[in-house]
Design a protein around this motif. Structure first.
Motif, PDB file in Angstrom:
ATOM      1  N   ARG A   1      -7.267   1.409   5.883  1.00 35.00           N
ATOM      2  CA  ARG A   1      -7.405   2.583   6.747  1.00 35.00           C
ATOM      3  C   ARG A   1      -6.906   3.830   6.027  1.00 35.00           C
ATOM      4  NH1 ARG A   1      -4.986  -1.360  10.078  1.00 35.00           N
ATOM      5  NH2 ARG A   1      -6.353  -2.119  11.738  1.00 35.00           N
ATOM      6  N   LYS A   2      -7.572   4.935   6.266  1.00 34.71           N
ATOM      7  CA  LYS A   2      -7.048   6.220   5.824  1.00 34.71           C
ATOM      8  C   LYS A   2      -5.803   6.554   6.633  1.00 34.71           C
ATOM      9  CE  LYS A   2     -11.281   8.508   4.218  1.00 34.71           C
ATOM     10  NZ  LYS A   2     -12.212   9.642   4.465  1.00 34.71           N
ATOM     11  N   SER A   3      -4.861   7.228   5.979  1.00 37.32           N
ATOM     12  CA  SER A   3      -3.614   7.617   6.619  1.00 37.32           C
ATOM     13  C   SER A   3      -3.300   9.068   6.270  1.00 37.32           C
ATOM     14  CB  SER A   3      -2.467   6.710   6.150  1.00 37.32           C
ATOM     15  OG  SER A   3      -1.215   7.226   6.528  1.00 37.32           O
TER      16      SER A   3
ATOM     17  N   HIS B   1     -17.104  -1.358   9.371  1.00 41.91           N
ATOM     18  CA  HIS B   1     -16.462  -0.082   9.035  1.00 41.91           C
ATOM     19  C   HIS B   1     -16.551   0.845  10.234  1.00 41.91           C
ATOM     20  CE1 HIS B   1     -20.412   1.887   8.581  1.00 41.91           C
ATOM     21  NE2 HIS B   1     -20.803   0.813   7.908  1.00 41.91           N
ATOM     22  N   ASP B   2     -15.671   1.843  10.219  1.00 41.92           N
ATOM     23  CA  ASP B   2     -15.620   2.779  11.344  1.00 41.92           C
ATOM     24  C   ASP B   2     -15.360   4.188  10.786  1.00 41.92           C
ATOM     25  OD1 ASP B   2     -15.380   4.008  13.773  1.00 41.92           O
ATOM     26  OD2 ASP B   2     -13.399   3.143  14.238  1.00 41.92           O
TER      27      ASP B   2
ATOM     28  N   LEU C   1     -14.106   4.275   1.111  1.00 40.17           N
ATOM     29  CA  LEU C   1     -13.549   5.286   2.005  1.00 40.17           C
ATOM     30  C   LEU C   1     -13.512   6.671   1.351  1.00 40.17           C
ATOM     31  CD1 LEU C   1     -10.611   3.284   3.649  1.00 40.17           C
ATOM     32  CD2 LEU C   1     -12.828   3.841   4.657  1.00 40.17           C
TER      33      LEU C   1
ATOM     34  N   PHE D   1      -3.514   5.586   2.166  1.00 37.25           N
ATOM     35  CA  PHE D   1      -4.197   4.405   2.694  1.00 37.25           C
ATOM     36  C   PHE D   1      -3.192   3.333   3.108  1.00 37.25           C
ATOM     37  CE2 PHE D   1      -7.033   6.498  -0.261  1.00 37.25           C
ATOM     38  CZ  PHE D   1      -8.214   6.555   0.453  1.00 37.25           C
ATOM     39  N   ASP D   2      -3.492   2.696   4.237  1.00 37.68           N
ATOM     40  CA  ASP D   2      -2.735   1.540   4.719  1.00 37.68           C
ATOM     41  C   ASP D   2      -3.617   0.300   4.536  1.00 37.68           C
ATOM     42  OD1 ASP D   2      -0.754   3.279   5.490  1.00 37.68           O
ATOM     43  OD2 ASP D   2      -1.355   3.315   7.596  1.00 37.68           O
TER      44      ASP D   2
ATOM     45  N   ILE E   1      -8.233  -5.162   5.580  1.00 39.63           N
ATOM     46  CA  ILE E   1      -8.545  -3.967   6.364  1.00 39.63           C
ATOM     47  C   ILE E   1      -7.821  -2.799   5.713  1.00 39.63           C
ATOM     48  CG2 ILE E   1      -8.348  -2.808   8.594  1.00 39.63           C
ATOM     49  CD1 ILE E   1      -8.400  -5.569   9.925  1.00 39.63           C
TER      50      ILE E   1
ATOM     51  N   LYS F   1     -13.216   6.007   8.288  1.00 37.32           N
ATOM     52  CA  LYS F   1     -11.761   6.042   8.352  1.00 37.32           C
ATOM     53  C   LYS F   1     -11.152   4.663   8.125  1.00 37.32           C
ATOM     54  CE  LYS F   1     -11.619   9.931  11.589  1.00 37.32           C
ATOM     55  NZ  LYS F   1     -11.174  10.387  12.940  1.00 37.32           N
ATOM     56  N   GLU F   2     -11.962   3.620   8.323  1.00 32.83           N
ATOM     57  CA  GLU F   2     -11.459   2.248   8.223  1.00 32.83           C
ATOM     58  C   GLU F   2     -12.565   1.336   7.726  1.00 32.83           C
ATOM     59  OE1 GLU F   2      -9.230   0.689  11.621  1.00 32.83           O
ATOM     60  OE2 GLU F   2     -10.458  -1.142  11.525  1.00 32.83           O
TER      61      GLU F   2
ATOM     62  N   LYS G   1     -13.332  -3.002   6.810  1.00 31.24           N
ATOM     63  CA  LYS G   1     -12.906  -4.401   6.724  1.00 31.24           C
ATOM     64  C   LYS G   1     -13.820  -5.098   5.730  1.00 31.24           C
ATOM     65  CE  LYS G   1     -11.997  -8.563   9.504  1.00 31.24           C
ATOM     66  NZ  LYS G   1     -12.054  -9.166  10.867  1.00 31.24           N
TER      67      LYS G   1
END
Length: 309
Positions: free
Chosen positions: A36-38, A308-309, A110, A79-80, A34, A2-3, A5
């Protein structure tokens, strides 16, 4: 995921003889991003630290590159992007390329890597087009592939990665003046003599041969720009003195990094590269011109995942 870096590296383009077709990737200089999915579709630049750059995706090189990518891969999410700029805009070491390359690399991860690196280069080139008016790949290609890259052709895009000789180091000094790529391009001539062209392509061939054979002397002899450097060097204070000082102190060769104002030197061995850095620094110290200076190995991998997460 989901994220993610990432570290998106600085680059040196042109390498004297290879205008718009040669570049290398630096190892310890670069931006962090960074992504992130949004749940909201599209691209948003949510934060930029270290630089006063547009947050609007259509006006930011990272946003433009990412949007070009999503035009080829429809998703029901967006994405953000947070950007931590450590490469100053207009420095000549690929600031816009780092943002563009980092954005498409991170989003591709991602998405589960649907695109090959060649595709990512093409998307990132759209960010470069926004920054300079020209969709060139000599910074984004080494940022994404690592090592040295040769763009053999732009139509169709054909990129060759060349591994760096193990003892090759780069020294880059950035005088604290801004020189926009678009302005540096405006001084170039559209036509050159056959004599100059022959000298230039001889040096391009020599540099490529030197890299493949680990012939450091050949690399040094080939770091000569017959066409662009004579026109652009007048825009950089103290350029000739810095270049000559670098070579006198052991550098294989030196030239303008990208469109400037940074000046690069290549050396065999870290100790020599550090001595070259000291010598180059003294020139700008005497001129009382503020600067930043870096010594770096060649980064063989390009953009790197931090977490990553």
């Amino acid at each position: 995921m989901k994220e993610i870096k990432i570290f998106s590296p600085a680059t040196i383009a042109n390498l004297s003889c290879g205008f718009d077709v040669l570049g290398l990737c630096l190892d310890n200089i670069g931006d962090e991003m960074i992504i992130r999915k949004s749940d909201e579709k599209g691209i948003r630049i949510t934060k930029i630290f270290g630089a006063d750059l547009p947050l609007e995706a259509e006006k930011n090189v990272a946003g433009v590159a990412a949007l070009a990518m999503l035009n080829h891969w429809q998703t029901d999410f967006g994405f953000d992007i947070e950007i931590y700029k450590n490469i100053k805009a207009g420095s000549g070491i690929g600031s816009s390329a780092a943002s563009s390359a980092g954005a498409v690399f991170g989003i591709n991860e991602l998405l589960g890597r649907p695109f090959e690196t060649k595709d990512l280069v093409q998307f990132a080139m759209q960010g470069e087009k926004l920054a300079s008016g020209s969709a060139h790949a000599d910074n984004v290609a080494p940022a994404l592939l690592g090592g040295f890259t040769l763009i053999r052709s732009y139509d169709p895009l054909d990129i060759i990665k060349i591994n760096s000789p193990s003892e090759l180091y780069a020294t880059v000094i950035h005088p604290q003046i801004e020189l926009k790529t678009s302005d540096a391009r405006s001084v170039l001539k559209q036509n050159i003599t056959l004599k100059s062209a022959i000298v230039q392509w001889g040096n391009v061939g020599g540099l490529i041969a030197g890299l493949y054979t680990n012939d450091y002397d050949l690399i040094g002899r080939s770091l000569h720009d017959e066409i662009v450097e004579p026109l652009r060097s007048v825009l950089i204070p103290g350029f000739d003195q810095v270049k000559n000082t670098a070579i006198h102190n052991g550098a294989l060769g030196a030239g303008i990094s990208g469109s400037g104002p940074s000046i690069f030197a290549l050396s065999r061995g870290k100790e020599t590269a550090e001595n070259v850095a000291l010598a180059m620094s003294k020139v700008f110290d005497e001129m009382k011109l503020p600067y930043e200076i870096h010594v770096s190995q060649i980064n063989s991998n390009g953009v790197k995942i931090i977490s990553h997460d």
